[in-house]
Design a protein around this motif. Structure first.
Motif, PDB file in Angstrom:
ATOM      1  N   PHE A 140       0.839  -1.203   0.000  1.00 17.23           N
ATOM      2  CA  PHE A 140       0.000   0.000   0.000  1.00 17.23           C
ATOM      3  C   PHE A 140       0.870   1.248   0.000  1.00 17.23           C
ATOM      4  CE2 PHE A 140      -2.842   3.120   2.130  1.00 17.23           C
ATOM      5  CZ  PHE A 140      -3.908   3.061   1.248  1.00 17.23           C
ATOM      6  N   PRO A 141       0.679   2.165  -0.962  1.00 15.42           N
ATOM      7  CA  PRO A 141       1.551   3.335  -1.063  1.00 15.42           C
ATOM      8  C   PRO A 141       1.220   4.456  -0.091  1.00 15.42           C
ATOM      9  CG  PRO A 141      -0.050   3.350  -2.842  1.00 15.42           C
ATOM     10  CD  PRO A 141      -0.239   2.051  -2.115  1.00 15.42           C
ATOM     11  N   GLY A 142       0.098   4.332   0.613  1.00 11.74           N
ATOM     12  CA  GLY A 142      -0.304   5.377   1.536  1.00 11.74           C
ATOM     13  C   GLY A 142       0.019   5.051   2.983  1.00 11.74           C
ATOM     14  N   TYR A 143      -0.878   5.482   3.874  1.00 10.62           N
ATOM     15  CA  TYR A 143      -0.661   5.350   5.312  1.00 10.62           C
ATOM     16  C   TYR A 143      -1.450   4.171   5.874  1.00 10.62           C
ATOM     17  CZ  TYR A 143       0.961  10.131   4.628  1.00 10.62           C
ATOM     18  OH  TYR A 143       1.613  11.247   4.174  1.00 10.62           O
ATOM     19  N   VAL A 144      -0.773   3.325   6.621  1.00 14.81           N
ATOM     20  CA  VAL A 144      -1.419   2.166   7.237  1.00 14.81           C
ATOM     21  C   VAL A 144      -1.599   2.432   8.734  1.00 14.81           C
ATOM     22  CG1 VAL A 144      -1.227  -0.292   7.792  1.00 14.81           C
ATOM     23  CG2 VAL A 144      -0.462   0.554   5.566  1.00 14.81           C
ATOM     24  N   GLN A 145      -2.837   2.344   9.175  1.00 16.70           N
ATOM     25  CA  GLN A 145      -3.171   2.470  10.594  1.00 16.70           C
ATOM     26  C   GLN A 145      -3.492   1.073  11.107  1.00 16.70           C
ATOM     27  OE1 GLN A 145      -5.630   5.874  12.205  1.00 16.70           O
ATOM     28  NE2 GLN A 145      -7.203   4.299  12.216  1.00 16.70           N
ATOM     29  N   LEU A 146      -2.823   0.654  12.183  1.00 16.24           N
ATOM     30  CA  LEU A 146      -2.909  -0.742  12.628  1.00 16.24           C
ATOM     31  C   LEU A 146      -3.318  -0.860  14.082  1.00 16.24           C
ATOM     32  CD1 LEU A 146      -2.272  -3.836  12.263  1.00 16.24           C
ATOM     33  CD2 LEU A 146       0.060  -3.273  13.008  1.00 16.24           C
ATOM     34  N   GLY A 147      -4.253  -1.781  14.344  1.00 17.22           N
ATOM     35  CA  GLY A 147      -4.627  -2.113  15.711  1.00 17.22           C
ATOM     36  C   GLY A 147      -4.742  -3.617  15.887  1.00 17.22           C
ATOM     37  N   GLY A 148      -4.776  -4.040  17.153  1.00 15.42           N
ATOM     38  CA  GLY A 148      -4.961  -5.455  17.454  1.00 15.42           C
ATOM     39  C   GLY A 148      -3.788  -6.087  18.163  1.00 15.42           C
ATOM     40  N   GLY A 149      -3.882  -6.249  19.482  1.00 10.56           N
ATOM     41  CA  GLY A 149      -2.856  -6.967  20.240  1.00 10.56           C
ATOM     42  C   GLY A 149      -1.573  -6.204  20.471  1.00 10.56           C
TER      43      GLY A 149
END
Length: 241
Positions: free
Chosen positions: A73-82
Motif C-alpha cells: 500500500f503506497p499510503g498510510y497504514v493504521q494498525l490495531g490489534g494486540g
C-alpha cells in the motif's frame, strides 16, 4: 475528513465480523495485500488494518499479512490489534506502519499509552470501543465500568493523535453509523474522533463530513464496501468536498 477502508485479518484472511463476534465472520478474500491495492486504486490514501486474532491473543498473530499490506500500500497504514508493549509499538513503526491503535492497553495500562504517545508524536490512536456507552476490551469480549467520555479525558493531554470510537452494537451490521454518539464524544473532548461501526452507505459519509468541524477526523468503513453498498471512490470524493 479521512475515509479509512478497513482490512480486518483473521487467520491471514480478509474478514468482517458482526458485532465483534469472531464466530460470526464473513470471509472476503485470502490476499490482504491485494485488497489494500484495490483500495489504493480507488483513491484511498489511508487504510485501517486490524489483527483480530491479535486482539484476543494479546500479541501479533497476522504479522506476515500486515507486513504484506504495508509493503504493497503506497499510503498510510493504521494498525490495531494486540499491541500492548513498547516493543510491539517500536516494531510496527520500524516496519512502516504510520499509526498504531491501542485499545485494551489504554484502559488497563494508560501510562504505557501516554509514554508511547510522547515518544511517537502523532502516531498513537486510542480506541474507545463502546457497548452501551461503556468501554469494552480484550477483543470486545469484556465490558468495563469506564464510560467512553471518561476514557477520552484520560488522554487529552498525552499527545494522542486521535480517538477511534466504535459502537460495537452496530459494527458489521450495516445499521448506520452512530453519528449522534460520535459527535457528542467529539464535542466533549479536545481530541479528534474517528467514527467506526455500522456505516451502510454514502449518507453516513455525508452526515459525518458535515460534522468535520466538530472534531470528526475520519470514518472507518468495511462491510459496506465489501458488499457493494458503498462505492469507495465516491465516498472519498464526498469526504474531500
Amino acid at each position: 475528513m479521512i475515509v479509512f477502508p478497513a482490512i480486518d485479518l483473521k487467520n491471514g484472511e480478509v474478514v468482517r465480523l458482526a458485532e465483534g463476534d469472531m464466530d460470526r465472520a464473513t470471509v472476503y478474500g485470502d490476499d490482504p495485500a491485494a485488497q489494500a491495492m484495490v483500495f489504493s486504486e480507488a483513491g484511498a490514501e489511508h487504510v485501517h488494518v486490524v489483527d483480530l486474532d491479535g486482539s484476543f491473543a494479546g500479541s501479533a498473530q497476522n504479522r506476515e499479512a500486515v507486513q504484506a499490506i504495508v509493503e504493497a500500500f503506497p499510503g498510510y497504514v493504521q494498525l490495531g490489534g494486540g499491541i500492548r508493549t513498547p516493543e510491539d509499538v517500536e516494531g510496527w513503526f520500524d516496519a512502516g506502519v504510520a499509526r498504531i491503535v491501542i485499545g485494551t492497553a489504554a484502559l488497563k495500562n494508560p501510562q504505557f499509552v501516554k509514554d508511547m504517545a510522547r515518544a511517537y508524536e502523532g502516531g498513537i490512536v486510542v480506541a474507545v470501543d463502546a457497548r452501551e456507552g461503556m468501554v469494552a476490551t480484550d477483543g470486545w469480549a469484556e465490558t468495563s465500568d469506564v464510560s467512553i467520555v471518561d476514557m477520552a479525558h484520560r488522554f487529552e493531554d498525552a499527545g494522542v493523535a486521535s480517538l477511534l470510537f466504535t459502537d460495537i452494537g452496530r459494527d458489521g451490521m450495516l445499521k448506520g453509523c452512530n453519528i449522534e454518539a460520535t459527535v457528542d464524544l467529539a464535542q466533549q473532548t479536545d481530541l479528534p474522533v474517528i467514527a467506526s461501526g455500522g456505516v451502510k452507505g454514502l449518507d453516513d459519509i455525508h452526515m459525518l463530513a458535515l460534522q468535520a468541524e466538530q472534531g470528526i477526523e475520519g470514518v472507518i468503513t468495511g462491510r459496506a464496501i465489501y458488499d457493494g453498498r458503498l462505492d469507495l471512490a465516491t465516498a472519498l470524493a464526498m469526504a474531500k468536498r
